[in-house]
Design a protein around this motif. Structure first.
Motif, PDB file in Angstrom:
ATOM      1  N   MET A 246     -43.340  -1.448 -10.398  1.00  0.00           N
ATOM      2  CA  MET A 246     -43.073  -2.201  -9.114  1.00  0.00           C
ATOM      3  C   MET A 246     -42.194  -2.471  -8.443  1.00  0.00           C
ATOM      4  SD  MET A 246     -45.638  -5.881 -11.528  1.00  0.00           S
ATOM      5  CE  MET A 246     -44.501  -5.962 -12.650  1.00  0.00           C
ATOM      6  N   VAL A 247     -40.523  -2.900  -8.961  1.00  0.00           N
ATOM      7  CA  VAL A 247     -39.247  -3.160  -8.714  1.00  0.00           C
ATOM      8  C   VAL A 247     -39.088  -2.179  -7.495  1.00  0.00           C
ATOM      9  CG1 VAL A 247     -36.814  -3.077  -9.601  1.00  0.00           C
ATOM     10  CG2 VAL A 247     -38.567  -3.909 -10.522  1.00  0.00           C
ATOM     11  N   ARG A 248     -39.788  -0.169  -8.418  1.00  0.00           N
ATOM     12  CA  ARG A 248     -39.463   0.267  -6.801  1.00  0.00           C
ATOM     13  C   ARG A 248     -40.385   0.595  -6.551  1.00  0.00           C
ATOM     14  NH1 ARG A 248     -37.467   6.532  -8.799  1.00  0.00           N
ATOM     15  NH2 ARG A 248     -36.029   5.673  -9.525  1.00  0.00           N
ATOM     16  N   TYR A 249     -41.309   0.864  -6.232  1.00  0.00           N
ATOM     17  CA  TYR A 249     -42.501   0.992  -5.489  1.00  0.00           C
ATOM     18  C   TYR A 249     -43.799   0.587  -4.829  1.00  0.00           C
ATOM     19  CZ  TYR A 249     -41.492   5.576  -6.999  1.00  0.00           C
ATOM     20  OH  TYR A 249     -40.689   6.957  -7.431  1.00  0.00           O
ATOM     21  N   ARG A 250     -43.700  -1.284  -5.201  1.00  0.00           N
ATOM     22  CA  ARG A 250     -44.195  -2.390  -4.721  1.00  0.00           C
ATOM     23  C   ARG A 250     -43.256  -3.507  -4.223  1.00  0.00           C
ATOM     24  NH1 ARG A 250     -47.475   1.177  -4.683  1.00  0.00           N
ATOM     25  NH2 ARG A 250     -49.273   1.166  -5.381  1.00  0.00           N
ATOM     26  N   LYS A 251     -42.257  -3.162  -3.691  1.00  0.00           N
ATOM     27  CA  LYS A 251     -40.817  -4.203  -3.147  1.00  0.00           C
ATOM     28  C   LYS A 251     -41.319  -5.164  -2.697  1.00  0.00           C
ATOM     29  CE  LYS A 251     -37.179  -0.963  -4.202  1.00  0.00           C
ATOM     30  NZ  LYS A 251     -35.969  -0.816  -3.097  1.00  0.00           N
ATOM     31  N   GLU A 252     -42.090  -5.341  -1.762  1.00  0.00           N
ATOM     32  CA  GLU A 252     -43.028  -6.344  -0.281  1.00  0.00           C
ATOM     33  C   GLU A 252     -43.949  -6.824  -1.498  1.00  0.00           C
ATOM     34  OE1 GLU A 252     -45.311  -2.801   0.368  1.00  0.00           O
ATOM     35  OE2 GLU A 252     -43.520  -2.701  -0.351  1.00  0.00           O
TER      36      GLU A 252
END
Length: 993
Positions: A246-252
């Motif tokens: 989540m932190v790297r690939y779902r930031k928005e």
């Protein structure tokens, strides 16, 4: 009538809320004047059973809302649909007879709440938040310096983007919260938020929990995070997404929050789910026992914490005594208690006397029963508890500890036949007569007091000022529990006694338990946060590559264990030397022979027993030029946990025919070569970080430490073809079983040629592949040097798939290497990366080259990141990751900017220190009360927390609750040297960069 109107005015002023304050201003009123009640005011308070008045509600709302007010909401912007909130019913029925106006007031309040909720949701769509820097590993800092703007991205599959609305970036505040816990208000410095991004609608969490409150709203209140972010995190967690993913690939979707912030939301969500499950379990239990009423079920569903549940459920627990109020209710006195509040002029207590019934035989017993029912009603009334807590918040509540009677008795001399050992009170000498406000007590003091209490050495008490009771009793009698009619003096006496009894017997213990629980919870969270911070910095120490190392596990009687390691951590030689006996010269010759034979320039010494003497031995040899022509240096490393690891199953499997003592030397050397790969083999609690690890919740500590290990391993990345099975199991999306399957597939079929081949591994489904693929690296050099026959042909690669042909097919999986597999770019974004490369005129064979970097930078500079992302139909966050992956050099390691071990050639001792001396050192460990610094004298010095002030810290470290961590280099001044107690006090001068 004139007298009544004047009295009505007085009552209105007493119960009104001041415009500039959230607290109701209650004027002192003589509680012995029942004639202050007037019928004309009755209409105003009829419909307020257990609820605040409309004025109070309107006044309170702005304080509950945590969103900054925007400029003007855009009318065309879509509003996220919120589940309809069910307004909690009123509290218990202590007053107000039935009246037709109640329904009108309730409807009015609901309409106002509904309209206010719409405005609040429109505000949340427009609000701008900038994430407060937390002491966590920052992906933006490690991978890029380019600011990005949030866009829309689905929860699964490739990224997509929509036109972003321009918003004004908030200026960072200049506040400093060093002495306070880390702020929970989530903001981000580098990426101004666009409009909220919503995931596809999934199962409603509110329907799953079946409580009277909205879990997303409560979660937002508890954590200080926007509701849309809480909703997205909740749904992402329900879909089994890991925090590193989540932190790297779902930031928005998570508003650029870091891993620690997301983990806080996850823990708060788990607490709410636990409360809901416990509430349902209690409801079922009471239903089976036949004591569940609609009112009790409502009270259980209104509870938002475990303490509130315990308070409601306590009288109904099995094995507990029947409460006084329940006994009185069984005698039928509940209607008499309600009559005292609603129509006291009609209540005749003499009519309830039954001479043959215990509890009703005399007027005193009847009055006592009514009093106990009223006391119970007050203690369970939400508005009453809210008021008394607000009064306590304005007062100086203190916590104090003294030596317990048990410990004092044990200190007394005992007969010779009794050999019981007395408790050591001296360890808690600071807390034998300790008193502090609950608002100012430090976290380490709370944990120390709790430890002393658990050992039965200390007795702890929370003290609430006496004026709180006076204020509370006056408010209850004159405002909340005021009889709705003329009450005779004997009835008012019962009411006064009930208020005092409720406060002393029920409410005060509840408040004290609440304060202790809150202090302990906050202290545990801060202690765990300290563990997490220390562990992260220890794991992310910069590795020392390309050197032959000699690991030394020092010792006296059993000698010093040696292990010579190759630059790739292979064991070249192991031995035992006795450096502290009579044959020192002979052992020195053996050392020189080994170091010349293997061209070893570096010695790593463990900091355990005989460390100081071993360090002096090597320092003397280096000073005399004994190892020439080699330029030898040494470093001291923390050997905590090495002995435990040496006898663990992992060590036995890795080094089956080696003595456990020699395994410790191997572990000590590898901790410097690659700290992350070696330390993940050891239980984090045994690495020697943090404080009070046995005094905090073990489940909370374990979850947090496992989470930070997964975070560090995932963000650094693993070469899937050479990493150990132990390291692999900590990658996001993998576990012990999947790591074992990957290792078995690798042994059977040779190295992985690309990430897609992971889909052929048994037990690795689409979700697991999605979570782990971005953190797995396929290094071409490793594939080529895997060994003879290492490259599998197509038939070999398809063997596992043939066994699983029912569920997996190999038709779409090729065996050709993909250069993007050695980058941080996720496979779901490969098509976007290829389009971007073709757009700038680059190729995959240029990855990490200066030419491609120049092309990418010029393209981003000329067109802008947002415009490029829009043209590629993706989000700026995804494009930024693609830019990072394409421009980073081959073999890029995020740890190269972190601290590494200090190597030295000389030594000093404590006797060489004097007051005022300036030294450089490295932080070894941090605690809630200060930081321990290794200054090279064999004993760490302590910088007390009061000396770690904002003006001595770099600007990027001023927002942490304790701004130093293991591995950081600092300049310190010696304040005091206590040779007798072997203690060094230091003052922080500055942090070295």
């Amino acid at each position: 009538m004139l007298r009544r109107a004047r009295a009505a005015k007085v009552y209105k002023e007493e119960t009104s809320t001041d415009e500039d304050s959230d607290e109701p201003s209650v004027r002192p009123v003589d509680i012995d004047e029942p004639e202050e009640w007037v019928p004309e005011v009755k209409d105003k308070s009829k419909g307020t059973r257990g609820r605040k008045t409309k004025d109070e509600t309107a006044e309170k709302k702005p304080t509950v809302r945590r969103t900054a007010k925007p400029k003007e909401p855009k009318p065309k912007e879509p509003k996220p649909k919120e589940p309809k909130e069910t307004k909690p019913k009123a509290a218990r029925k202590p007053r107000a007879p039935k009246a037709p106006k109640v329904k009108e007031d309730v409807n009015k309040e609901k309409e106002e709440q509904k309209s206010d909720g719409k405005v609040e949701r429109m505000e949340s769509l427009q609000e701008v938040r900038v994430k407060e820097e937390r002491l966590s590993f920052s992906m933006d800092k490690a991978f890029s310096n380019i600011s990005t703007t949030a866009g829309d991205m689905p929860g699964e599959g490739p990224s997509s983007s929509k036109q972003l609305s321009k918003v004004k970036k908030e200026e960072p505040e200049d506040d400093f919260n060093f002495d306070e816990p880390v702020q929970k208000k989530q903001k981000t410095m580098s990426a101004p938020q666009g409009r909220p991004v919503k995931l596809k609608a999934g199962n409603s969490l509110r329907d799953d929990l079946q409580m009277n409150w909205d879990p997303i709203q409560v979660l937002a209140e508890k954590t200080g995070v926007d509701q849309w972010v809480c909703r997205n995190i909740s749904q992402l967690l329900q879909e089994e997404n890991t925090i590193p993913f989540m932190v790297r690939y779902r930031k928005e979707l998570i508003n650029h929050m870091d891993a620690d912030a997301v983990r806080d939301v996850q823990l708060a969500l788990e607490e709410l789910c636990t409360v809901a499950k416990k509430s349902q379990s209690i409801t079922q239990t009471l239903k089976k026992e036949g004591v569940l009423t609609s009112e009790l079920e409502r009270d259980l569903k209104n509870c938002r914490s475990a303490d509130e549940l315990d308070h409601v459920y306590a009288p109904y627990k099995k094995g507990s005594k029947l409460s006084k109020a329940r006994r009185a209710k069984e005698l039928g006195l509940e209607s008499a208690a309600l009559a005292l509040l609603q129509s006291p002029q009609t209540l005749q207590l003499h009519s309830w006397i039954k001479p043959d019934t215990k509890g009703l035989s005399t007027l005193e017993e009847v009055a006592t029963g009514v009093e106990q029912i009223l006391a119970d009603m007050m203690a369970k009334d939400g508005e009453t508890l809210t008021y008394v807590r607000s009064v306590c918040d304005r007062s100086d509540v203190t916590i104090q500890s003294t030596v317990s009677k048990t410990a004092l008795k044990e200190q007394q001399p005992k007969p010779a036949d009794q050999k019981s050992r007395p408790k050591d009170i001296s360890k808690f000498s600071l807390y034998c007569d300790f008193k502090c406000s609950v608002k100012r007590i430090q976290h380490h003091q709370t944990l120390a007091i709790n430890r002393g209490e658990n050992l039965k050495i200390l007795s702890v008490k929370v003290t609430i000022p006496d004026w709180v009771k006076t204020d509370f009793c006056r408010w209850c009698v004159n405002v909340r529990w005021r009889p709705q009619g003329f009450a005779r003096p004997e009835l008012m006496k019962i009411l006064n006694s009930a208020v005092e009894d409720s406060y002393k017997r029920l409410i005060t213990p509840l408040l004290c338990r609440g304060y202790r629980t809150k202090l302990t919870t906050n202290a545990e969270k801060e202690s765990v946060a300290m563990f997490v911070r220390n562990l992260r910095q220890r794991l992310l120490m910069c590795p020392i590559r390309g050197r032959v190392l000699m690991g030394v596990d020092p010792g006296y009687r059993h000698g010093c264990k040696l292990a010579v390691l190759s630059p790739t951590s292979q064991i070249l030689h192991t031995d035992v030397v006795y450096l502290h006996g009579q044959g020192r010269n002979r052992e020195a010759d053996k050392l020189r022979h080994l170091m010349l034979k293997h061209s070893c320039h570096t010695v790593v010494i463990g900091n355990g027993t005989a460390c100081r003497e071993t360090e002096a031995f090597f320092a003397d040899l280096i000073k005399s030029g004994f190892f020439k022509p080699l330029d030898v240096s040494y470093c001291i490393t923390n050997e905590a946990g090495a002995s435990i690891y040496s006898v663990s199953p992992e060590a036995v499997k890795e080094m089956p025919d080696m003595d456990p003592n020699l395994r410790s030397a191997v572990s000590i050397g590898r901790r410097v070569q690659d700290p992350l790969a070696e330390l993940v083999k050891i239980d984090p609690k045994h690495i020697g970080i943090g404080t009070y690890q046995h005094d905090v919740s073990q489940s909370l500590l374990r979850a947090a430490l496992d989470g930070v290990v997964q975070e560090c391993v995932s963000f650094v990345g693993v070469d899937i073809n050479i990493c150990s099975e132990t390291l692999m199991r900590h990658v996001a999306g993998l576990n012990a079983g999947r790591a074992k399957s990957i290792a078995e597939w690798r042994e059977t079929n040779g190295p992985f040629l690309n990430r897609e081949q992971l889909k052929l591994v048994k037990g690795l489904g689409p979700k697991s592949f999605q979570q782990c693929a971005g953190f797995v690296r396929i290094n071409p050099e490793t594939v080529n040097s895997y060994g003879s026959g290492g490259n599998p042909d197509s038939a070999a690669a398809e063997k596992p798939a043939a066994k699983k042909s029912r569920t997996k097919t190999t038709g779409s999986i090729c065996n050709q290497p993909n250069p993007l597999d050695q980058t941080c770019i996720h496979p779901e974004s490969y098509s976007i990366a290829m389009r971007f490369l073709s757009q700038i005129g680059g190729g995959l064979n240029q990855l990490g080259s200066p030419e491609l970097r120049q092309q990418v930078e010029s393209s981003v500079k000329s067109s802008g990141l947002e415009a490029l992302a829009q043209s590629l139909n993706t989000s700026p966050e995804t494009l930024q990751l693609i830019v990072d992956g394409l421009t980073q050099p081959p073999g890029f390691d995020i740890r190269q900017d972190f601290e590494q071990a200090d190597f030295k050639r000389g030594i000093v001792s404590m006797s060489d220190l004097h007051q005022g001396m300036l030294l450089t050192g490295r932080v070894e460990n941090t605690a809630l009360f200060g930081a321990f610094v290794d200054i090279g004298v064999g004993r760490s010095g302590l910088i007390p927390k009061r000396f770690i002030t904002p003006d001595k810290l770099p600007a990027d470290q001023r927002r942490r609750s304790l701004a130093l961590g293991p591995g950081e280099r600092v300049e310190v001044r010696v304040l005091d040297v206590d040779l007798q107690r072997n203690r060094i006090s230091l003052d922080l001068v500055r942090v070295l960069r």
